[in-house]
Design a protein around this motif. Sequence first.
Motif, PDB file in Angstrom:
ATOM      1  N   PHE A  62       0.912  -1.296   0.050  1.00  0.00           N
ATOM      2  CA  PHE A  62      -0.017   0.018   0.044  1.00  0.00           C
ATOM      3  C   PHE A  62       0.833   1.252  -0.023  1.00  0.00           C
ATOM      4  O   PHE A  62       1.930   1.141   0.594  1.00  0.00           O
ATOM      5  CB  PHE A  62      -0.887  -0.036   1.220  1.00  0.00           C
ATOM      6  CG  PHE A  62      -2.066  -0.777   0.958  1.00  0.00           C
ATOM      7  CD1 PHE A  62      -2.911  -0.781  -0.162  1.00  0.00           C
ATOM      8  CD2 PHE A  62      -2.374  -1.914   1.946  1.00  0.00           C
ATOM      9  CE1 PHE A  62      -4.143  -1.615  -0.065  1.00  0.00           C
ATOM     10  CE2 PHE A  62      -3.599  -2.706   1.819  1.00  0.00           C
ATOM     11  CZ  PHE A  62      -4.324  -2.530   0.717  1.00  0.00           C
ATOM     12  N   ALA A  63       0.657   2.275  -0.645  1.00  0.00           N
ATOM     13  CA  ALA A  63       1.248   3.666  -0.688  1.00  0.00           C
ATOM     14  C   ALA A  63       0.694   4.503   0.074  1.00  0.00           C
ATOM     15  O   ALA A  63       1.388   5.468   0.477  1.00  0.00           O
ATOM     16  CB  ALA A  63       0.944   4.288  -2.211  1.00  0.00           C
ATOM     17  N   GLY A  64      -0.584   4.262   0.906  1.00  0.00           N
ATOM     18  CA  GLY A  64      -0.811   5.403   1.865  1.00  0.00           C
ATOM     19  C   GLY A  64      -0.745   4.741   3.354  1.00  0.00           C
ATOM     20  O   GLY A  64       0.298   5.127   3.884  1.00  0.00           O
ATOM     21  N   TYR A  65      -1.577   4.047   3.924  1.00  0.00           N
ATOM     22  CA  TYR A  65      -1.455   3.289   5.225  1.00  0.00           C
ATOM     23  C   TYR A  65      -0.896   2.132   5.018  1.00  0.00           C
ATOM     24  O   TYR A  65       0.481   2.099   4.651  1.00  0.00           O
ATOM     25  CB  TYR A  65      -2.979   3.493   5.778  1.00  0.00           C
ATOM     26  CG  TYR A  65      -3.456   4.674   6.129  1.00  0.00           C
ATOM     27  CD1 TYR A  65      -2.912   5.677   7.108  1.00  0.00           C
ATOM     28  CD2 TYR A  65      -4.596   5.246   5.216  1.00  0.00           C
ATOM     29  CE1 TYR A  65      -3.483   6.948   7.098  1.00  0.00           C
ATOM     30  CE2 TYR A  65      -5.131   6.284   5.423  1.00  0.00           C
ATOM     31  CZ  TYR A  65      -4.498   7.293   6.489  1.00  0.00           C
ATOM     32  OH  TYR A  65      -5.195   8.633   6.524  1.00  0.00           O
ATOM     33  N   SER A  66      -1.305   1.236   5.785  1.00  0.00           N
ATOM     34  CA  SER A  66      -0.562  -0.123   5.852  1.00  0.00           C
ATOM     35  C   SER A  66      -1.591  -1.075   5.922  1.00  0.00           C
ATOM     36  O   SER A  66      -2.812  -0.851   6.274  1.00  0.00           O
ATOM     37  CB  SER A  66       0.303  -0.324   7.045  1.00  0.00           C
ATOM     38  OG  SER A  66       0.835  -1.472   7.470  1.00  0.00           O
ATOM     39  N   ILE A  67      -1.219  -2.383   5.513  1.00  0.00           N
ATOM     40  CA  ILE A  67      -2.094  -3.587   5.535  1.00  0.00           C
ATOM     41  C   ILE A  67      -2.691  -3.810   6.817  1.00  0.00           C
ATOM     42  O   ILE A  67      -3.648  -4.416   7.380  1.00  0.00           O
ATOM     43  CB  ILE A  67      -1.523  -4.732   5.046  1.00  0.00           C
ATOM     44  CG1 ILE A  67      -2.689  -5.760   4.606  1.00  0.00           C
ATOM     45  CG2 ILE A  67      -0.529  -5.599   5.789  1.00  0.00           C
ATOM     46  CD1 ILE A  67      -2.439  -6.639   3.525  1.00  0.00           C
ATOM     47  N   SER A  68      -1.716  -3.410   8.003  1.00  0.00           N
ATOM     48  CA  SER A  68      -2.006  -3.360   9.263  1.00  0.00           C
ATOM     49  C   SER A  68      -3.303  -2.348   9.700  1.00  0.00           C
ATOM     50  O   SER A  68      -3.858  -2.505  10.701  1.00  0.00           O
ATOM     51  CB  SER A  68      -0.879  -3.280  10.261  1.00  0.00           C
ATOM     52  OG  SER A  68      -0.102  -4.079   9.934  1.00  0.00           O
ATOM     53  N   SER A  69      -3.496  -1.302   8.826  1.00  0.00           N
ATOM     54  CA  SER A  69      -4.617  -0.532   9.256  1.00  0.00           C
ATOM     55  C   SER A  69      -5.829  -1.041   8.989  1.00  0.00           C
ATOM     56  O   SER A  69      -7.053  -0.573   9.378  1.00  0.00           O
ATOM     57  CB  SER A  69      -4.476   0.832   8.118  1.00  0.00           C
ATOM     58  OG  SER A  69      -3.175   1.374   8.441  1.00  0.00           O
ATOM     59  N   TYR A  70      -6.012  -2.253   7.949  1.00  0.00           N
ATOM     60  CA  TYR A  70      -7.145  -2.615   7.656  1.00  0.00           C
ATOM     61  C   TYR A  70      -7.545  -4.114   8.185  1.00  0.00           C
ATOM     62  O   TYR A  70      -8.404  -4.635   7.446  1.00  0.00           O
ATOM     63  CB  TYR A  70      -7.040  -2.679   6.124  1.00  0.00           C
ATOM     64  CG  TYR A  70      -6.650  -1.328   5.519  1.00  0.00           C
ATOM     65  CD1 TYR A  70      -7.112  -0.174   5.899  1.00  0.00           C
ATOM     66  CD2 TYR A  70      -5.773  -1.285   4.488  1.00  0.00           C
ATOM     67  CE1 TYR A  70      -6.734   1.144   5.266  1.00  0.00           C
ATOM     68  CE2 TYR A  70      -5.335  -0.150   3.974  1.00  0.00           C
ATOM     69  CZ  TYR A  70      -5.761   1.164   4.173  1.00  0.00           C
ATOM     70  OH  TYR A  70      -5.665   2.262   3.774  1.00  0.00           O
ATOM     71  N   GLY A  71      -7.315  -4.434   9.109  1.00  0.00           N
ATOM     72  CA  GLY A  71      -7.609  -5.615   9.805  1.00  0.00           C
ATOM     73  C   GLY A  71      -7.002  -6.890   9.632  1.00  0.00           C
ATOM     74  O   GLY A  71      -7.360  -8.076   9.961  1.00  0.00           O
ATOM     75  N   VAL A  72      -5.988  -6.948   8.670  1.00  0.00           N
ATOM     76  CA  VAL A  72      -5.390  -8.028   7.861  1.00  0.00           C
ATOM     77  C   VAL A  72      -4.077  -8.241   8.771  1.00  0.00           C
ATOM     78  O   VAL A  72      -3.441  -9.485   8.823  1.00  0.00           O
ATOM     79  CB  VAL A  72      -5.024  -7.917   6.428  1.00  0.00           C
ATOM     80  CG1 VAL A  72      -4.331  -9.048   6.042  1.00  0.00           C
ATOM     81  CG2 VAL A  72      -6.506  -7.584   5.849  1.00  0.00           C
ATOM     82  N   GLY A  73      -3.098  -7.390   9.039  1.00  0.00           N
ATOM     83  CA  GLY A  73      -1.824  -7.348   9.463  1.00  0.00           C
ATOM     84  C   GLY A  73      -1.782  -6.769  10.951  1.00  0.00           C
ATOM     85  O   GLY A  73      -2.813  -6.038  11.261  1.00  0.00           O
TER      86      GLY A  73
END
Length: 527
Positions: A62-73
């Motif tokens: 991701f270019a903006g936040y992180s996959i940890s922002s979205y409940g996955v990481g």
Amino acid sequence: MSRTVSRRRSRPGASRVLAGVVLLAVLAAGCGGGAAPDRSAAYGGLRLAVPEPRASVQPRGFAGYSISSYGVGEHLLRARPDGTVEPWLAQSYERVGPTVWRVRLRGDVTFHNGRPVDAPAVVAALRRQVEAGYGNDAVAKAELKAEGPLTVTLTTEKPSGAVPRDLASLHRYYMIYDAAAAEKAGTDEQKLLAAGIYTGPYKPVSINQQQITARPYDGYWGPEPALPEIRILSIGDPEARLAAVRSGEADIALSPPAESIRSIGRAGGIVYRRAELAQRAAYMQLNLRRPPFDDLAARRAFLLGIDYARLSAVAAGGGVFDRAVGLMPVSLPFGVETQRTDASAAAALLQEAGWTAGPDGVRVKDGTPLRVHYQHEGGYPEYEAIGVVLRDMLRPLGFDVTLGRIEDAYAPESWPDTWSASVVALSLDGASVVDMVSGWLVGGGGANFGGIADDRVDALAARLQASPLADAHGSLRELQKLIADRAYAGVLAFRPVDAVVNTRFSDYRPDPGFVFVEAGLTERRGA
């Protein structure tokens, strides 16, 4: 989320035309298998429109936040907005020596593929992220060791209080994942999807360039995920994200366009929500290398002449930005009020320093006009609006403010030589302030484009790097006062992390720490 302050930064989307194409592709994609999107109230999941140009399950995709922002990481540690750090995947952490940090892991965590998250796996993930990064943070410079099955130690060359902050920061991208499985899958998104490399409450089950669909992970170590499904919709353009909620194709849109927020309250079925802490700064650095801001009196007068209350009231129609009374939010335990408005004092400073009014009202000193070229980061129209207000409010003091736009706020080689003040979006929550100081204010810092060279600033920054934030409040207060006294930089306004939501999620509040999806997220009670 600067290349020094953080590895990535939230960037605006592409053109409006491209955004429209992307939105249509998202709507056509549905669950990732070509089905039409489910707009009915019966859909019990979450459709989250995020400020990303494309979807990816790559650890740095991701270019903006992180996959940890979205409940996955997830990360080992999690930063809170006040700068404190708490365990996340870790059971605990402690400093066991001036240069040694110990992290103890939970014994019940598995990756989505069922493999245990043990110390060797954590070390492998951190090392892989270090190799892919810039190598300029405390974790990257530390010696990483697995001490038994559930203990990891990080040993730094010099005493460093930054290790917990860097492990926790979503900008640092130190999420924990199955590095061996990721290495085997390579860059193939479908292979990564099948590898099940993450640990979060939701496990990705399908992906295309516009969308990730994820469902509850049965083996999740924490609370049972409350939603049956989440769909992460990558829509880079803020207007397109807002349109997705209005049309019923998304439930929540992060970072809506500031200029449209006032109209949201008049639209049925959607609500504007903001985090409690406003910490996203419209940060303004001044160019100390050329007139007029090589003159301390001109810098001080410029910052004194700004009506910060008016800026926050009129920018984007009001209601979006909070007034900036200092370089850092005063809601933080170390924030200090260092910015004030005093037009009379500003005029007196200029007069005493030899800046006298010319026939057109613009002040002049030694033949040099008091001209300020204000530039702002492209994709932030609200910053252009702020510039217009600045131009009008500073004209009576004799400043001639011109406006310009730059496409990359981190590439000064592409800027005009005449720039005087450059405005960029920066996160200044508690977890980010030390990075901000090191990158933007220290001599030789990677984002110190204005040319600050002050031994006192450098010494305070070194002290901050060596200490945990809880022990550094005094140094942070001293630093803010020094920056204000020397008029090196300022903050024009603060914007909170915000979102537009439909009535199903009207209780939703965006997390100022950028973790937008957690296991406990549910619809509005009674929806």
